[in-house]
Design an enzyme around this catalytic site. Structure first.
Site, PDB file in Angstrom:
ATOM      1  N   ASP A   1      45.273  40.846   2.551  1.00  0.00           N
ATOM      2  CA  ASP A   1      45.075  39.451   2.928  1.00  0.00           C
ATOM      3  C   ASP A   1      45.536  38.536   1.806  1.00  0.00           C
ATOM      4  OD1 ASP A   1      44.347  37.088   4.089  1.00  0.00           O
ATOM      5  OD2 ASP A   1      42.213  37.295   3.609  1.00  0.00           O
TER       6      ASP A   1
ATOM      7  N   LYS B   1      45.890  32.392  -1.001  1.00  0.00           N
ATOM      8  CA  LYS B   1      44.768  32.549  -1.910  1.00  0.00           C
ATOM      9  C   LYS B   1      45.217  32.338  -3.354  1.00  0.00           C
ATOM     10  CE  LYS B   1      42.253  36.081   0.763  1.00  0.00           C
ATOM     11  NZ  LYS B   1      40.931  35.426   0.807  1.00  0.00           N
TER      12      LYS B   1
ATOM     13  N   ASP C   1      40.235  44.255   2.344  1.00  0.00           N
ATOM     14  CA  ASP C   1      39.891  43.437   3.504  1.00  0.00           C
ATOM     15  C   ASP C   1      39.918  44.232   4.801  1.00  0.00           C
ATOM     16  OD1 ASP C   1      38.903  41.003   4.264  1.00  0.00           O
ATOM     17  OD2 ASP C   1      40.837  40.062   4.609  1.00  0.00           O
TER      18      ASP C   1
ATOM     19  N   ASP D   1      43.624  31.528   6.211  1.00  0.00           N
ATOM     20  CA  ASP D   1      42.847  32.511   5.466  1.00  0.00           C
ATOM     21  C   ASP D   1      41.545  32.865   6.181  1.00  0.00           C
ATOM     22  OD1 ASP D   1      42.383  34.286   3.405  1.00  0.00           O
ATOM     23  OD2 ASP D   1      41.433  32.800   2.114  1.00  0.00           O
TER      24      ASP D   1
ATOM     25  N   GLU E   1      41.413  34.579   8.890  1.00  0.00           N
ATOM     26  CA  GLU E   1      42.183  35.387   9.838  1.00  0.00           C
ATOM     27  C   GLU E   1      41.388  36.537  10.449  1.00  0.00           C
ATOM     28  OE1 GLU E   1      41.571  38.036   6.838  1.00  0.00           O
ATOM     29  OE2 GLU E   1      42.206  35.962   6.565  1.00  0.00           O
TER      30      GLU E   1
ATOM     31  N   ARG F   1      38.426  36.739  11.780  1.00  0.00           N
ATOM     32  CA  ARG F   1      37.806  36.409  13.072  1.00  0.00           C
ATOM     33  C   ARG F   1      38.848  36.311  14.186  1.00  0.00           C
ATOM     34  NH1 ARG F   1      35.471  31.105  10.348  1.00  0.00           N
ATOM     35  NH2 ARG F   1      35.622  32.600   8.636  1.00  0.00           N
TER      36      ARG F   1
END
Length: 497
Positions: free
Chosen positions: A273, A280, A291, A350, A352, A354
């Site tokens: 991620d 990030k 992640d 970010d 992502e 969900r």
């Protein structure tokens, strides 16, 4: 290394055990356990002399080694501190067994016999003590070696087996420990691998390989083309910026009666991620290979259930993608159409996890009509702020399901803490351009993430575990923990009766 476990009779006299190492416990203030007292008596007070000199304190988790004490058959005696007896509890029992196992791993021994299982733990029976001790030993023995240069084995022996002093009634607990330990190792190894190896297709291959090796297990993998035909608009958007195409992996285990509805796990499988266009910060980004900890956790729990031969039906669904910035990446302000038909305004790329979970939850419910769905995800930094590294966040609108999972966490010490999922929070997800926004602002971030997922599980008996704080240990040498394999495995044990 995979340890081998066995039992020795609880009535065995510890001083007569011929083993490379014997493990006994002592409390603070000079109080010896039964096994320690027997060893002390046979060795003409060797333990008490070292306690009087201050070399052995009894402090919880402290370890001392007696080499070849006279009158004792074992070549070494590992004396483990138990702390104060009046406050001894399950968590401390787990801790002292973990410290004992770490100490054994540093000794030149290939086998040990532990009498720590004789220690009384309020509210816990012998099978629990054996299972917890074995899982602690296996956890301590795990070594990540997959991406190191092969090394020649040294001449010093390595720990290969541990026996526990307990009666035959503990055999069930030991069998459970062996199966759960295999699931935990599966999860830890998968999560620890770097993202250039562990990508969505690799996860799919590992799941397919497990299905091929185990009777009663089947695997189905949806590639991005099939998901596009079916309408996985939210999941596919997340993976659009990566050369590694998304996969949806579905493992099925048929251990129950034909026609019985299955239990279902869904795990977030973001193999790396970057944050996407909402990039990030660079510091700590290397930890974002973890992640996919939710995917690793539910796959590990699935492995444990199969190895235990639980009498139930189970499905494990893993949506997997890589979230990368690219000219084709999805953007803030994009509106996505999910598999459920609900539209989603992207306010932050970010958030992502969900977005892949909502399509997977919809597909799982439609495909399997499960008895209950539990999802696990390294979903929000907000959950880490709220609960730290000790407890996973639990959210559900079903009090009975939440209670079952909390009880399973307490039983295994893989604890969770329930957060509210009130409709009051749903207003934070309102959008002027779609049915729902993918973030709810700065406040209550873990809860609003759960509220988002709840919109895709209406009519389902569902719970959400946010394991962002518990899935791995921080730092450059931090490893995946294997949580929540133990919690989920215990929940299934309880459902199987």
């Amino acid at each position: 290394m995979t340890l081998q476990f066995s039992l020795v009779a609880a009535s065995t006299s510890p001083e007569t055990v011929d083993a490379p190492c014997l493990v006994v416990g002592i409390y603070e203030n000079g109080l010896l356990t039964s096994a320690a007292a027997r060893v002390d008596g046979a060795s003409d007070g060797a333990i008490k002399r070292q306690m009087e000199s201050g070399d052995i304190t009894g402090k919880a988790g402290s370890v001392s080694v007696l080499f070849a004490p006279a009158g004792v058959a074992a070549r070494r005696v590992l004396v483990v501190g138990l702390g104060a007896q009046k406050s001894f509890d399950a968590a401390r029992y787990q801790k002292v067994n973990l410290e004992a196992a770490r100490a054994l791993g540093k000794l030149p021994v290939d086998a040990a016999v532990s009498f720590l299982t004789e220690v009384d733990v309020p509210g816990r029976d012998t099978p629990w003590r054996v299972r917890t001790a074995a899982l602690a030993a296996d956890h301590a023995a795990y070594r990540y070696t997959a991406t190191f240069k092969p090394r020649e084995k040294g001449s010093q022996p390595e720990l290969k087996s541990v026996a526990f002093a307990a009666g035959g009634e503990a055999q069930g607990g030991l069998s459970q420990a062996v199966a759960i330990a295999e699931g935990v190792r599966f999860a830890r190894e998968l999560a620890n691998l770097p993202p250039n190896i562990c990508n969505p297709s690799y996860i799919a291959a590992q799941a397919q390989g497990f299905a091929d090796r185990n009777e009663g297990v089947s695997c189905r993998v949806l590639d991005h083309e099939e998901m596009e035909r079916l309408g996985f608009g939210s999941l596919l958007a997340v993976g659009r910026g990566s050369a590694n195409k998304p996969r949806l992996v579905a493992l099925e285990y048929r251990g129950g009666n034909e026609g019985d509805k299955p239990y279902a796990f869904v795990g977030k499988g973001i193999t790396f991620d970057s944050g996407g266009i909402s990039l990030k910060p660079g510091a700590g980004m290397e930890e974002m290979k973890y992640d996919m900890g939710g995917a690793a956790g539910v796959l590990g729990a699935f492995v444990a259930a199969v190895k235990m031969g639980l009498k139930l039906n189970l499905v494990c669904v893993v949506p997997s993608a890589e979230n990368m910035p690219d000219g084709d990446s999805y953007r803030p302000s994009d509106v996505l159409t999910s598999l459920s038909g609900l539209t989603i305004e992207v306010l932050n790329t970010d958030a992502e996890g969900r977005l892949i979970l909502c399509d997977a939850l919809t597909w799982t419910a439609q495909t399997y009509q499960p008895r209950a769905i539990v999802d696990a995800a390294t979903l929000t930094g907000a959950c880490v702020v709220a609960l730290g590294k000790h407890a996973s966040g639990l959210m559900s609108k079903h009090d009975d399901l939440a209670a079952e999972l909390l009880d399973a966490g307490e039983a295994t010490l893989d604890r969770a803490w329930r957060l509210p999922l009130w409709d009051d929070y749903q207003v934070q997800l309102e959008s002027g351009f779609a049915d729902v926004a993918n973030i709810g602002g700065k406040s209550a971030g873990a809860i609003t993430a759960g509220c988002f997922l709840s919109r895709f599980t209406e009519g389902q008996r569902w719970a959400h575990l946010d394991i962002a704080g518990t899935a791995w240990d921080e730092g450059r040498k931090g490893l995946a923990t294997g949580r929540p394999v133990s919690l989920l495995a215990q929940w299934l044990i309880d459902r199987a009766g």
